[in-house]
Design a protein around this motif. Structure first.
Motif, PDB file in Angstrom:
ATOM      1  N   VAL A  51      48.030  33.776  45.598  1.00  0.00           N
ATOM      2  CA  VAL A  51      49.032  34.297  46.524  1.00  0.00           C
ATOM      3  C   VAL A  51      48.335  34.935  47.719  1.00  0.00           C
ATOM      4  N   ASP A  52      49.043  35.020  48.821  1.00  0.00           N
ATOM      5  CA  ASP A  52      48.509  35.610  50.051  1.00  0.00           C
ATOM      6  C   ASP A  52      48.509  37.126  49.923  1.00  0.00           C
ATOM      7  N   PRO A  53      47.350  37.779  50.058  1.00  0.00           N
ATOM      8  CA  PRO A  53      47.298  39.236  49.936  1.00  0.00           C
ATOM      9  C   PRO A  53      48.145  39.961  50.975  1.00  0.00           C
ATOM     10  N   ALA A  54      48.430  39.323  52.111  1.00  0.00           N
ATOM     11  CA  ALA A  54      49.192  39.984  53.184  1.00  0.00           C
ATOM     12  C   ALA A  54      50.557  40.465  52.694  1.00  0.00           C
ATOM     13  N   ALA A  55      51.141  39.749  51.742  1.00  0.00           N
ATOM     14  CA  ALA A  55      52.462  40.146  51.230  1.00  0.00           C
ATOM     15  C   ALA A  55      52.399  41.418  50.394  1.00  0.00           C
ATOM     16  N   PHE A  56      51.203  41.828  49.975  1.00  0.00           N
ATOM     17  CA  PHE A  56      51.038  42.985  49.104  1.00  0.00           C
ATOM     18  C   PHE A  56      50.423  44.189  49.817  1.00  0.00           C
ATOM     19  N   LEU A  57      49.958  43.993  51.049  1.00  0.00           N
ATOM     20  CA  LEU A  57      49.260  45.060  51.760  1.00  0.00           C
ATOM     21  C   LEU A  57      50.200  46.130  52.279  1.00  0.00           C
ATOM     22  N   GLN A  58      49.802  47.370  52.052  1.00  0.00           N
ATOM     23  CA  GLN A  58      50.415  48.542  52.670  1.00  0.00           C
ATOM     24  C   GLN A  58      49.237  49.320  53.239  1.00  0.00           C
ATOM     25  N   GLY A  59      49.084  49.246  54.545  1.00  0.00           N
ATOM     26  CA  GLY A  59      47.856  49.734  55.168  1.00  0.00           C
ATOM     27  C   GLY A  59      46.756  48.745  54.833  1.00  0.00           C
ATOM     28  N   ASP A  60      45.651  49.243  54.273  1.00  0.00           N
ATOM     29  CA  ASP A  60      44.576  48.329  53.887  1.00  0.00           C
ATOM     30  C   ASP A  60      44.441  48.197  52.369  1.00  0.00           C
ATOM     31  N   VAL A  61      45.436  48.642  51.620  1.00  0.00           N
ATOM     32  CA  VAL A  61      45.430  48.560  50.159  1.00  0.00           C
ATOM     33  C   VAL A  61      46.510  47.582  49.696  1.00  0.00           C
ATOM     34  N   ALA A  62      46.150  46.716  48.752  1.00  0.00           N
ATOM     35  CA  ALA A  62      47.118  45.775  48.180  1.00  0.00           C
ATOM     36  C   ALA A  62      47.737  46.420  46.944  1.00  0.00           C
ATOM     37  N   TYR A  63      49.048  46.638  46.974  1.00  0.00           N
ATOM     38  CA  TYR A  63      49.786  47.211  45.850  1.00  0.00           C
ATOM     39  C   TYR A  63      50.633  46.116  45.218  1.00  0.00           C
ATOM     40  N   PHE A  64      50.655  46.081  43.897  1.00  0.00           N
ATOM     41  CA  PHE A  64      51.498  45.116  43.199  1.00  0.00           C
ATOM     42  C   PHE A  64      51.938  45.698  41.863  1.00  0.00           C
ATOM     43  N   SER A  65      52.919  45.044  41.268  1.00  0.00           N
ATOM     44  CA  SER A  65      53.393  45.468  39.962  1.00  0.00           C
ATOM     45  C   SER A  65      53.547  44.252  39.061  1.00  0.00           C
ATOM     46  N   THR A  66      53.535  44.506  37.783  1.00  0.00           N
ATOM     47  CA  THR A  66      53.810  43.484  36.793  1.00  0.00           C
ATOM     48  C   THR A  66      54.295  44.182  35.537  1.00  0.00           C
ATOM     49  N   GLY A  67      55.458  43.813  35.059  1.00  0.00           N
ATOM     50  CA  GLY A  67      56.031  44.534  33.930  1.00  0.00           C
ATOM     51  C   GLY A  67      56.191  45.987  34.319  1.00  0.00           C
ATOM     52  N   ALA A  68      55.660  46.885  33.522  1.00  0.00           N
ATOM     53  CA  ALA A  68      55.737  48.309  33.827  1.00  0.00           C
ATOM     54  C   ALA A  68      54.495  48.809  34.566  1.00  0.00           C
ATOM     55  N   ALA A  69      53.487  47.966  34.738  1.00  0.00           N
ATOM     56  CA  ALA A  69      52.242  48.384  35.385  1.00  0.00           C
ATOM     57  C   ALA A  69      52.379  48.369  36.903  1.00  0.00           C
ATOM     58  N   ASN A  70      51.887  49.420  37.538  1.00  0.00           N
ATOM     59  CA  ASN A  70      51.806  49.513  38.997  1.00  0.00           C
ATOM     60  C   ASN A  70      50.330  49.600  39.349  1.00  0.00           C
ATOM     61  N   CYS A  71      49.865  48.669  40.184  1.00  0.00           N
ATOM     62  CA  CYS A  71      48.434  48.528  40.420  1.00  0.00           C
ATOM     63  C   CYS A  71      48.095  48.490  41.904  1.00  0.00           C
ATOM     64  N   LEU A  98      45.991  37.227  42.691  1.00  0.00           N
ATOM     65  CA  LEU A  98      45.766  37.984  43.922  1.00  0.00           C
ATOM     66  C   LEU A  98      44.289  38.335  44.028  1.00  0.00           C
ATOM     67  N   SER A  99      43.633  37.851  45.066  1.00  0.00           N
ATOM     68  CA  SER A  99      42.234  38.177  45.321  1.00  0.00           C
ATOM     69  C   SER A  99      42.156  38.951  46.625  1.00  0.00           C
ATOM     70  N   TYR A 100      41.474  40.110  46.560  1.00  0.00           N
ATOM     71  CA  TYR A 100      41.350  40.965  47.738  1.00  0.00           C
ATOM     72  C   TYR A 100      40.157  41.892  47.527  1.00  0.00           C
ATOM     73  N   GLY A 101      39.354  42.068  48.546  1.00  0.00           N
ATOM     74  CA  GLY A 101      38.222  42.997  48.489  1.00  0.00           C
ATOM     75  C   GLY A 101      37.190  42.659  47.426  1.00  0.00           C
ATOM     76  N   GLY A 102      37.105  41.408  47.014  1.00  0.00           N
ATOM     77  CA  GLY A 102      36.157  41.026  45.973  1.00  0.00           C
ATOM     78  C   GLY A 102      36.709  41.176  44.560  1.00  0.00           C
ATOM     79  N   ALA A 103      37.940  41.624  44.428  1.00  0.00           N
ATOM     80  CA  ALA A 103      38.588  41.769  43.120  1.00  0.00           C
ATOM     81  C   ALA A 103      39.667  40.705  42.972  1.00  0.00           C
ATOM     82  N   THR A 104      39.948  40.351  41.735  1.00  0.00           N
ATOM     83  CA  THR A 104      41.001  39.385  41.450  1.00  0.00           C
ATOM     84  C   THR A 104      41.837  39.872  40.279  1.00  0.00           C
ATOM     85  N   CYS A 105      43.148  39.823  40.450  1.00  0.00           N
ATOM     86  CA  CYS A 105      44.078  40.120  39.363  1.00  0.00           C
ATOM     87  C   CYS A 105      45.043  38.947  39.260  1.00  0.00           C
TER      88      CYS A 105
END
Length: 154
Positions: free
Chosen positions: A39-59, A120-127
Motif C-alpha cells: 500500500v502507498d504510505p502517503a495514505a497513512f502519513l500524519q506529518g512524517d509518521v505513518a499511523y495505522f490500525s488493525t483489529g484493536a492494535a494502533n501502530c 506498509l513499508s516506510y522508513g526501512g520498516a515493514t508491517c
C-alpha cells in the motif's frame, strides 16, 4: 485359522482401497497464500509518521524505522497461558530485539487510524497483515508478530 486371518486381511485391504478411491488419496502440499498487497504510505502519513490500525492494535512507523503498537486489550507474550500480558510493543533500536515498552514514551499509535489492509513499508520498516489476520512488523533486523491473543518477539 490362517485362512480366516488371510480373509480378514484381504477384506481390510479391499475396504481401504475402496475408501481411498472414493475419498481420494491426495498428497500433502504447502498452500500458497498470496503475498500482502503493498500500500502507498502517503495514505497513512500524519506529518512524517505513518499511523495505522488493525483489529484493536494502533501502530506507527517513523521515518527512522521505529515501529510501535499499542495493544489496548493486551496480548500474551508467548503461547504459554501464564505468560505476562503486554499492552505495547516496539522495535526502536537496532541492538535490541522487539520488546514491550510498558507505556514508557507514551502511546505508539493513534486510535481511529486508517486500517492496514496489506503491506506498509516506510522508513526501512515493514508491517503487513498475514495469515488469519496476524500483524507482522519488522525493522532494524528484528520483528514481532501479533495474532490475538498471543505475540512473539525476535
Amino acid at each position: 485359522m490362517r485362512s480366516l486371518t488371510k480373509l480378514a486381511g484381504a477384506a481390510f485391504v479391499g475396504i481401504t482401497a475402496a475408501t481411498m478411491s472414493v475419498v481420494g488419496a491426495g498428497t500433502a502440499s504447502a498452500v500458497d497464500y498470496p503475498a500482502p498487497v503493498p500500500v502507498d504510505p502517503a495514505a497513512f502519513l500524519q506529518g512524517d509518521v505513518a499511523y495505522f490500525s488493525t483489529g484493536a492494535a494502533n501502530c506507527s512507523i517513523t521515518p527512522a524505522g521505529v515501529v510501535g503498537c499499542d495493544l489496548p486489550g493486551g496480548e500474551y507474550l508467548t503461547q504459554v497461558p501464564f505468560a505476562p500480558v503486554v499492552y505495547d510493543v516496539a522495535i526502536d533500536v537496532p541492538w535490541f530485539p522487539a520488546h514491550p515498552t510498558f507505556g514508557i514514551g507514551g502511546p505508539r499509535g493513534r486510535a481511529g487510524s486508517t486500517p492496514l489492509g496489506g503491506s506498509l513499508s516506510y522508513g526501512g520498516a515493514t508491517c503487513y497483515i498475514g495469515f488469519k489476520g496476524s500483524l507482522n512488523c519488522s525493522s532494524m533486523g528484528h520483528s514481532f508478530t501479533v495474532w490475538t491473543p498471543y505475540m512473539t518477539l525476535s
